[in-house]
Design a protein around this motif. Structure first.
Motif: not given
Ligand code: 3DD
Length: 417
Positions: A312-318
Protein backbone atom coordinates in the motif's frame (compact mmCIF):
# COMPACT_ATOMS: atom_id res chain seq x y z
CA UNK A 1 -0.13 26.94 -27.53
CA UNK A 2 1.23 23.52 -28.47
CA UNK A 3 1.79 20.48 -26.29
CA UNK A 4 0.20 18.46 -23.53
CA UNK A 5 0.54 19.10 -19.79
CA UNK A 6 -1.35 18.15 -16.60
CA UNK A 7 -3.13 21.40 -15.66
CA UNK A 8 -2.74 24.97 -16.98
CA UNK A 9 -4.10 26.27 -13.63
CA UNK A 10 -0.69 25.44 -12.14
CA UNK A 11 1.12 27.97 -14.35
CA UNK A 12 1.31 30.77 -11.75
CA UNK A 13 3.00 28.44 -9.25
CA UNK A 14 5.38 27.29 -11.96
CA UNK A 15 6.29 30.86 -12.92
CA UNK A 16 7.23 31.61 -9.31
CA UNK A 17 9.41 28.46 -9.13
CA UNK A 18 11.18 29.47 -12.36
CA UNK A 19 11.67 33.00 -10.99
CA UNK A 20 13.32 31.46 -7.93
CA UNK A 21 15.60 29.33 -10.12
CA UNK A 22 16.56 32.35 -12.25
CA UNK A 23 17.57 34.18 -9.07
CA UNK A 24 19.96 31.30 -8.28
CA UNK A 25 21.39 30.68 -11.75
CA UNK A 26 23.46 33.80 -12.44
CA UNK A 27 25.70 32.16 -15.04
CA UNK A 28 22.68 31.17 -17.13
CA UNK A 29 21.23 34.66 -16.78
CA UNK A 30 24.55 36.18 -17.89
CA UNK A 31 24.62 33.87 -20.93
CA UNK A 32 21.01 34.80 -21.71
CA UNK A 33 21.88 38.51 -21.60
CA UNK A 34 24.99 38.10 -23.76
CA UNK A 35 23.54 35.78 -26.40
CA UNK A 36 20.04 37.24 -26.32
CA UNK A 37 21.54 40.07 -28.37
CA UNK A 38 23.60 38.05 -30.88
CA UNK A 39 21.13 35.12 -31.14
CA UNK A 40 23.67 32.43 -32.22
CA UNK A 41 20.93 29.76 -32.18
CA UNK A 42 18.69 31.57 -34.68
CA UNK A 43 17.26 29.08 -37.16
CA UNK A 44 17.97 26.10 -34.91
CA UNK A 45 15.18 23.68 -33.97
CA UNK A 46 16.21 22.05 -30.67
CA UNK A 47 14.28 19.00 -29.48
CA UNK A 48 14.91 18.43 -25.79
CA UNK A 49 14.35 15.35 -23.64
CA UNK A 50 15.34 16.39 -20.13
CA UNK A 51 13.63 16.46 -16.73
CA UNK A 52 11.09 19.32 -16.68
CA UNK A 53 12.17 21.17 -13.56
CA UNK A 54 12.39 24.84 -12.65
CA UNK A 55 16.10 24.74 -13.64
CA UNK A 56 15.36 23.19 -17.03
CA UNK A 57 12.85 25.98 -17.59
CA UNK A 58 15.72 28.46 -17.18
CA UNK A 59 17.71 26.56 -19.81
CA UNK A 60 14.71 26.49 -22.18
CA UNK A 61 14.07 30.22 -21.80
CA UNK A 62 17.78 30.89 -22.44
CA UNK A 63 17.84 28.72 -25.58
CA UNK A 64 14.80 30.61 -26.90
CA UNK A 65 16.34 33.98 -26.03
CA UNK A 66 19.40 32.94 -28.07
CA UNK A 67 17.15 32.42 -31.08
CA UNK A 68 16.30 28.72 -30.94
CA UNK A 69 12.92 27.13 -31.57
CA UNK A 70 12.45 24.36 -28.98
CA UNK A 71 10.15 21.36 -28.47
CA UNK A 72 10.41 19.60 -25.12
CA UNK A 73 9.56 16.37 -23.30
CA UNK A 74 10.64 15.02 -19.92
CA UNK A 75 13.20 12.21 -19.68
CA UNK A 76 11.57 10.29 -16.84
CA UNK A 77 7.92 9.37 -16.22
CA UNK A 78 8.02 10.70 -12.65
CA UNK A 79 10.34 13.72 -12.79
CA UNK A 80 8.16 16.41 -14.41
CA UNK A 81 7.11 19.26 -12.15
CA UNK A 82 3.59 19.90 -13.45
CA UNK A 83 3.49 23.55 -12.45
CA UNK A 84 6.73 24.28 -14.29
CA UNK A 85 5.41 22.45 -17.37
CA UNK A 86 2.22 24.54 -17.16
CA UNK A 87 4.20 27.79 -16.96
CA UNK A 88 6.30 26.89 -20.01
CA UNK A 89 3.20 25.81 -21.95
CA UNK A 90 1.41 29.06 -21.03
CA UNK A 91 4.33 31.14 -22.38
CA UNK A 92 4.20 29.30 -25.69
CA UNK A 93 6.88 26.64 -25.30
CA UNK A 94 5.86 23.48 -27.19
CA UNK A 95 6.03 20.97 -24.35
CA UNK A 96 4.67 17.45 -23.84
CA UNK A 97 5.27 16.45 -20.19
CA UNK A 98 3.38 15.58 -17.04
CA UNK A 99 4.13 13.71 -13.79
CA UNK A 100 3.16 10.05 -13.80
CA UNK A 101 3.51 9.12 -17.48
CA UNK A 102 2.91 5.55 -18.59
CA UNK A 103 5.74 4.07 -20.66
CA UNK A 104 3.61 4.48 -23.77
CA UNK A 105 2.85 8.13 -22.96
CA UNK A 106 6.55 8.75 -22.22
CA UNK A 107 7.59 7.72 -25.73
CA UNK A 108 4.56 9.44 -27.29
CA UNK A 109 5.78 12.73 -25.76
CA UNK A 110 9.22 12.19 -27.27
CA UNK A 111 7.63 11.52 -30.66
CA UNK A 112 5.77 14.86 -30.49
CA UNK A 113 9.05 16.75 -30.07
CA UNK A 114 10.31 15.18 -33.32
CA UNK A 115 7.46 16.62 -35.42
CA UNK A 116 9.46 19.86 -35.77
CA UNK A 117 12.27 17.89 -37.48
CA UNK A 118 15.05 19.04 -35.09
CA UNK A 119 18.44 20.31 -36.21
CA UNK A 120 19.85 19.66 -32.70
CA UNK A 121 18.88 17.20 -29.94
CA UNK A 122 19.42 17.85 -26.22
CA UNK A 123 19.13 14.58 -24.29
CA UNK A 124 19.37 13.13 -20.76
CA UNK A 125 19.61 9.33 -20.80
CA UNK A 126 19.68 9.02 -24.63
CA UNK A 127 16.02 8.06 -25.09
CA UNK A 128 15.56 10.83 -27.66
CA UNK A 129 18.70 9.85 -29.58
CA UNK A 130 17.71 6.17 -29.47
CA UNK A 131 14.21 7.03 -30.76
CA UNK A 132 15.70 8.85 -33.76
CA UNK A 133 18.28 6.12 -34.42
CA UNK A 134 15.90 3.19 -34.00
CA UNK A 135 12.57 4.55 -35.27
CA UNK A 136 13.21 7.70 -37.36
CA UNK A 137 16.71 7.43 -38.87
CA UNK A 138 15.54 9.60 -41.76
CA UNK A 139 15.28 12.53 -39.33
CA UNK A 140 19.03 12.30 -38.62
CA UNK A 141 19.77 13.78 -42.04
CA UNK A 142 19.01 17.33 -40.88
CA UNK A 143 20.35 16.88 -37.34
CA UNK A 144 23.66 18.77 -37.02
CA UNK A 145 24.40 17.18 -33.63
CA UNK A 146 23.26 16.74 -30.07
CA UNK A 147 24.28 16.72 -26.42
CA UNK A 148 23.94 14.21 -23.56
CA UNK A 149 23.48 15.19 -19.92
CA UNK A 150 24.01 12.06 -17.88
CA UNK A 151 26.67 9.44 -17.16
CA UNK A 152 24.80 6.35 -18.37
CA UNK A 153 23.63 8.16 -21.48
CA UNK A 154 27.20 9.13 -22.39
CA UNK A 155 28.43 5.57 -21.74
CA UNK A 156 25.91 4.19 -24.24
CA UNK A 157 26.51 6.86 -26.86
CA UNK A 158 30.27 6.36 -26.64
CA UNK A 159 29.67 2.65 -27.25
CA UNK A 160 27.51 3.52 -30.29
CA UNK A 161 30.22 5.87 -31.54
CA UNK A 162 32.89 3.20 -31.13
CA UNK A 163 30.74 0.85 -33.21
CA UNK A 164 30.27 3.60 -35.86
CA UNK A 165 26.52 3.51 -35.21
CA UNK A 166 26.03 7.22 -34.40
CA UNK A 167 24.12 9.08 -37.13
CA UNK A 168 25.30 12.48 -35.87
CA UNK A 169 27.86 13.95 -33.41
CA UNK A 170 27.12 14.16 -29.67
CA UNK A 171 28.69 16.47 -27.07
CA UNK A 172 29.27 14.66 -23.76
CA UNK A 173 28.03 17.39 -21.40
CA UNK A 174 28.08 14.96 -18.46
CA UNK A 175 31.86 14.58 -18.72
CA UNK A 176 32.56 18.29 -18.33
CA UNK A 177 34.40 18.88 -15.04
CA UNK A 178 31.96 21.71 -14.27
CA UNK A 179 29.14 19.22 -14.59
CA UNK A 180 30.48 15.90 -13.37
CA UNK A 181 32.42 17.17 -10.37
CA UNK A 182 29.62 19.42 -9.16
CA UNK A 183 26.16 18.31 -10.35
CA UNK A 184 26.92 14.61 -9.83
CA UNK A 185 28.61 15.05 -6.45
CA UNK A 186 27.01 18.02 -4.69
CA UNK A 187 23.75 17.99 -6.63
CA UNK A 188 23.02 14.29 -6.36
CA UNK A 189 24.33 14.26 -2.78
CA UNK A 190 21.87 16.87 -1.55
CA UNK A 191 18.88 16.14 -3.81
CA UNK A 192 18.88 12.38 -3.10
CA UNK A 193 18.78 12.98 0.66
CA UNK A 194 16.06 15.59 -0.04
CA UNK A 195 14.01 12.98 -1.88
CA UNK A 196 14.43 10.37 0.86
CA UNK A 197 13.42 12.82 3.59
CA UNK A 198 10.42 14.21 1.66
CA UNK A 199 9.18 10.65 1.01
CA UNK A 200 9.73 9.28 4.54
CA UNK A 201 10.41 12.06 7.06
CA UNK A 202 12.91 9.54 8.48
CA UNK A 203 15.67 10.50 10.92
CA UNK A 204 19.03 9.79 9.27
CA UNK A 205 21.14 10.20 12.41
CA UNK A 206 22.06 6.82 13.80
CA UNK A 207 20.65 4.90 10.83
CA UNK A 208 22.76 2.46 8.79
CA UNK A 209 22.76 4.01 5.32
CA UNK A 210 23.88 1.77 2.43
CA UNK A 211 25.03 3.42 -0.82
CA UNK A 212 25.48 1.08 -3.78
CA UNK A 213 28.14 2.59 -6.02
CA UNK A 214 30.87 4.96 -4.90
CA UNK A 215 31.25 6.96 -8.10
CA UNK A 216 30.69 10.72 -8.21
CA UNK A 217 26.99 10.36 -7.35
CA UNK A 218 27.44 7.73 -4.63
CA UNK A 219 30.29 9.71 -3.10
CA UNK A 220 28.06 12.79 -2.87
CA UNK A 221 25.19 10.86 -1.29
CA UNK A 222 27.52 9.14 1.21
CA UNK A 223 29.04 12.52 2.16
CA UNK A 224 25.65 14.11 2.86
CA UNK A 225 24.24 11.07 4.70
CA UNK A 226 27.36 11.05 6.88
CA UNK A 227 26.88 14.76 7.52
CA UNK A 228 23.42 14.04 8.90
CA UNK A 229 24.80 11.46 11.32
CA UNK A 230 24.14 8.25 9.44
CA UNK A 231 26.46 5.27 9.69
CA UNK A 232 27.37 4.90 6.02
CA UNK A 233 28.28 1.67 4.22
CA UNK A 234 29.18 1.60 0.54
CA UNK A 235 29.21 -1.31 -1.91
CA UNK A 236 31.31 -1.37 -5.10
CA UNK A 237 32.64 -3.55 -7.93
CA UNK A 238 35.65 -1.30 -8.75
CA UNK A 239 38.70 -1.66 -6.47
CA UNK A 240 39.88 1.97 -6.82
CA UNK A 241 36.42 3.33 -5.96
CA UNK A 242 36.25 0.99 -2.96
CA UNK A 243 39.65 2.22 -1.77
CA UNK A 244 38.48 5.85 -2.02
CA UNK A 245 35.45 5.03 0.15
CA UNK A 246 37.61 3.37 2.79
CA UNK A 247 40.03 6.30 2.89
CA UNK A 248 37.00 8.61 3.30
CA UNK A 249 36.05 6.60 6.40
CA UNK A 250 33.19 4.77 4.69
CA UNK A 251 32.80 1.05 5.46
CA UNK A 252 32.93 -1.18 2.39
CA UNK A 253 31.29 -4.61 2.04
CA UNK A 254 29.39 -6.74 -0.50
CA UNK A 255 25.64 -6.06 -0.84
CA UNK A 256 24.96 -9.61 0.41
CA UNK A 257 26.34 -8.51 3.80
CA UNK A 258 25.05 -4.91 3.73
CA UNK A 259 21.50 -6.15 3.00
CA UNK A 260 21.38 -7.72 6.48
CA UNK A 261 22.32 -4.58 8.40
CA UNK A 262 21.07 -1.58 6.40
CA UNK A 263 18.16 0.62 7.41
CA UNK A 264 18.19 2.75 4.24
CA UNK A 265 19.46 1.64 0.82
CA UNK A 266 20.13 3.80 -2.23
CA UNK A 267 21.57 2.66 -5.56
CA UNK A 268 23.80 4.97 -7.62
CA UNK A 269 25.61 2.58 -9.93
CA UNK A 270 24.16 2.90 -13.44
CA UNK A 271 24.01 -0.91 -13.39
CA UNK A 272 20.99 -3.23 -13.38
CA UNK A 273 20.00 -5.73 -10.64
CA UNK A 274 22.03 -4.19 -7.83
CA UNK A 275 19.44 -5.01 -5.15
CA UNK A 276 17.67 -8.28 -5.94
CA UNK A 277 15.56 -11.02 -4.37
CA UNK A 278 18.23 -12.56 -2.11
CA UNK A 279 18.87 -9.09 -0.65
CA UNK A 280 15.18 -8.36 0.04
CA UNK A 281 14.88 -11.76 1.76
CA UNK A 282 17.42 -10.83 4.46
CA UNK A 283 16.60 -7.14 4.94
CA UNK A 284 15.49 -5.87 8.34
CA UNK A 285 11.81 -5.09 8.97
CA UNK A 286 11.17 -1.49 7.89
CA UNK A 287 14.09 -1.21 5.47
CA UNK A 288 13.80 1.71 3.05
CA UNK A 289 14.96 1.08 -0.53
CA UNK A 290 15.43 3.63 -3.32
CA UNK A 291 17.49 4.54 -6.37
CA UNK A 292 19.13 7.70 -7.66
CA UNK A 293 20.49 6.32 -10.93
CA UNK A 294 18.99 7.50 -14.22
CA UNK A 295 17.17 4.25 -15.10
CA UNK A 296 14.85 2.24 -12.80
CA UNK A 297 16.67 -1.07 -13.24
CA UNK A 298 18.98 -0.92 -10.23
CA UNK A 299 16.41 -2.11 -7.67
CA UNK A 300 14.75 -5.25 -9.06
CA UNK A 301 11.11 -4.63 -8.20
CA UNK A 302 9.90 -7.62 -10.24
CA UNK A 303 11.78 -9.91 -7.84
CA UNK A 304 10.47 -7.97 -4.83
CA UNK A 305 6.92 -8.55 -6.11
CA UNK A 306 7.50 -12.33 -5.98
CA UNK A 307 8.08 -11.96 -2.22
CA UNK A 308 5.24 -9.47 -1.62
CA UNK A 309 1.95 -10.61 -0.08
CA UNK A 310 0.45 -7.11 0.17
CA UNK A 311 1.39 -3.50 -0.53
CA UNK A 312 0.00 0.00 0.00
CA UNK A 313 1.15 3.56 -0.61
CA UNK A 314 1.70 4.63 2.99
CA UNK A 315 2.96 8.12 2.04
CA UNK A 316 3.34 9.86 -1.34
CA UNK A 317 6.26 8.18 -3.19
CA UNK A 318 6.51 5.54 -0.42
CA UNK A 319 5.00 2.08 -0.95
CA UNK A 320 5.01 -0.44 1.91
CA UNK A 321 5.59 -4.03 0.76
CA UNK A 322 4.68 -6.73 3.29
CA UNK A 323 6.71 -9.82 2.53
CA UNK A 324 5.98 -13.53 3.02
CA UNK A 325 8.46 -13.48 5.93
CA UNK A 326 6.25 -10.87 7.64
CA UNK A 327 8.75 -8.07 7.26
CA UNK A 328 7.99 -4.70 5.61
CA UNK A 329 10.13 -3.01 2.97
CA UNK A 330 9.41 0.59 1.88
CA UNK A 331 10.17 1.37 -1.77
CA UNK A 332 10.48 5.05 -2.72
CA UNK A 333 9.43 6.62 -6.04
CA UNK A 334 8.73 3.23 -7.64
CA UNK A 335 12.49 2.62 -7.76
CA UNK A 336 12.95 5.60 -10.08
CA UNK A 337 15.42 8.44 -9.38
CA UNK A 338 14.31 9.55 -5.94
CA UNK A 339 15.86 13.03 -6.17
CA UNK A 340 13.64 14.09 -9.08
CA UNK A 341 10.61 11.87 -8.48
CA UNK A 342 10.20 12.66 -4.78
CA UNK A 343 11.89 16.07 -4.65
CA UNK A 344 12.93 18.82 -7.13
CA UNK A 345 16.25 17.44 -8.35
CA UNK A 346 19.54 19.20 -7.84
CA UNK A 347 19.57 22.74 -6.49
CA UNK A 348 19.64 25.60 -9.01
CA UNK A 349 23.19 26.60 -8.14
CA UNK A 350 24.79 23.41 -9.49
CA UNK A 351 22.42 23.15 -12.46
CA UNK A 352 23.63 26.64 -13.34
CA UNK A 353 26.94 25.14 -14.44
CA UNK A 354 25.52 21.91 -15.91
CA UNK A 355 23.21 23.93 -18.12
CA UNK A 356 25.85 26.49 -19.02
CA UNK A 357 27.64 23.48 -20.53
CA UNK A 358 24.43 22.46 -22.30
CA UNK A 359 23.98 25.97 -23.67
CA UNK A 360 27.56 26.16 -24.93
CA UNK A 361 27.24 22.67 -26.41
CA UNK A 362 24.22 23.91 -28.39
CA UNK A 363 26.26 26.85 -29.74
CA UNK A 364 29.17 24.51 -30.57
CA UNK A 365 26.87 22.19 -32.55
CA UNK A 366 25.05 25.06 -34.29
CA UNK A 367 28.38 26.52 -35.40
CA UNK A 368 30.38 23.38 -36.21
CA UNK A 369 27.86 20.58 -36.56
CA UNK A 370 28.06 20.29 -40.33
CA UNK A 371 31.82 19.70 -40.10
CA UNK A 372 31.90 17.36 -37.10
CA UNK A 373 32.50 13.61 -37.22
CA UNK A 374 29.77 11.21 -36.09
CA UNK A 375 31.29 10.56 -32.69
CA UNK A 376 31.16 11.76 -29.08
CA UNK A 377 32.93 15.07 -28.42
CA UNK A 378 34.24 16.16 -25.03
CA UNK A 379 33.78 19.59 -23.54
CA UNK A 380 37.08 21.48 -23.84
CA UNK A 381 39.23 22.43 -20.84
CA UNK A 382 38.87 26.04 -21.96
CA UNK A 383 35.08 25.83 -21.73
CA UNK A 384 35.27 24.20 -18.30
CA UNK A 385 37.53 26.94 -16.97
CA UNK A 386 35.40 29.65 -18.62
CA UNK A 387 32.25 28.37 -16.91
CA UNK A 388 34.01 27.94 -13.56
CA UNK A 389 35.38 31.46 -13.92
CA UNK A 390 31.93 32.85 -14.67
CA UNK A 391 30.58 31.03 -11.61
CA UNK A 392 33.32 32.44 -9.38
CA UNK A 393 32.60 35.94 -10.67
CA UNK A 394 28.95 35.58 -9.68
CA UNK A 395 30.13 34.53 -6.21
CA UNK A 396 32.45 37.56 -5.97
CA UNK A 397 35.43 35.22 -5.54
CA UNK A 398 38.82 36.28 -6.90
CA UNK A 399 41.72 33.92 -7.54
CA UNK A 400 45.39 34.26 -8.47
CA UNK A 401 46.75 34.45 -12.03
CA UNK A 402 50.02 32.99 -13.35
CA UNK A 403 52.70 35.49 -14.29
CA UNK A 404 54.26 35.23 -17.77
CA UNK A 405 57.39 33.77 -16.14
CA UNK A 406 55.29 31.13 -14.37
CA UNK A 407 53.53 30.23 -17.64
CA UNK A 408 56.94 29.78 -19.25
CA UNK A 409 58.14 27.71 -16.23
CA UNK A 410 55.19 25.30 -16.58
CA UNK A 411 56.56 23.90 -19.81
CA UNK A 412 60.28 24.56 -19.22
CA UNK A 413 62.34 21.41 -19.19
CA UNK A 414 65.80 22.87 -18.78
CA UNK A 415 65.46 23.74 -15.10
CA UNK A 416 66.13 20.97 -12.62
CA UNK A 417 65.85 20.92 -8.83
N1 3DD B 1 19.03 16.45 -12.86
C1 3DD B 1 19.20 16.52 -11.53
N2 3DD B 1 18.61 17.60 -11.04
C2 3DD B 1 18.05 18.27 -12.08
C3 3DD B 1 17.33 19.49 -12.18
N3 3DD B 1 17.08 20.24 -11.09
N4 3DD B 1 16.89 19.90 -13.39
C4 3DD B 1 17.14 19.17 -14.51
C5 3DD B 1 17.84 17.98 -14.49
C6 3DD B 1 18.31 17.53 -13.26
C7 3DD B 1 19.54 15.36 -13.70
C8 3DD B 1 20.66 15.76 -14.63
O1 3DD B 1 20.97 17.08 -14.61
C9 3DD B 1 21.97 15.13 -14.31
O2 3DD B 1 22.25 15.22 -12.96
C10 3DD B 1 22.07 13.75 -14.71
O3 3DD B 1 23.22 13.30 -14.76
O4 3DD B 1 21.05 13.15 -15.04
Amino acid sequence: MTGKIKNIQLADSGRLKIEWAEAHMPVMMALRKKYGETKPLAGMRISGCLHVTKETAVLIRTLIAAGAQVAWSGCNPLSTQDDVAAALYAEGVPIWAWHGLTTEEFYWCIEQTLLQKPTITLDDGADLVFTIHNKHPELAKQVLGGSEETTTGVHRLRAMGDDQKLLYPIVAVNDAETKWDFDNVYGTGQSSIDGIIRATSILLAGKTFVVAGYGHCGKGVAMRAKGLGADVIATEIKPTAALKAILEGIRMMPMDEAARVGDIFITATGMKDVIVKRHFEVMKDGAIVCNTGHYDCEVNLKELETLTVSKKEIRPNCVQHTLKNGKRIFVLAEGRLVNLAAAEGHPSEVMDMSFANQFMAMMFVAKNGANLEKRVYDITEEQDQEIAGLKLETMNVSIDKLTDEQVRYQTAYNEGT
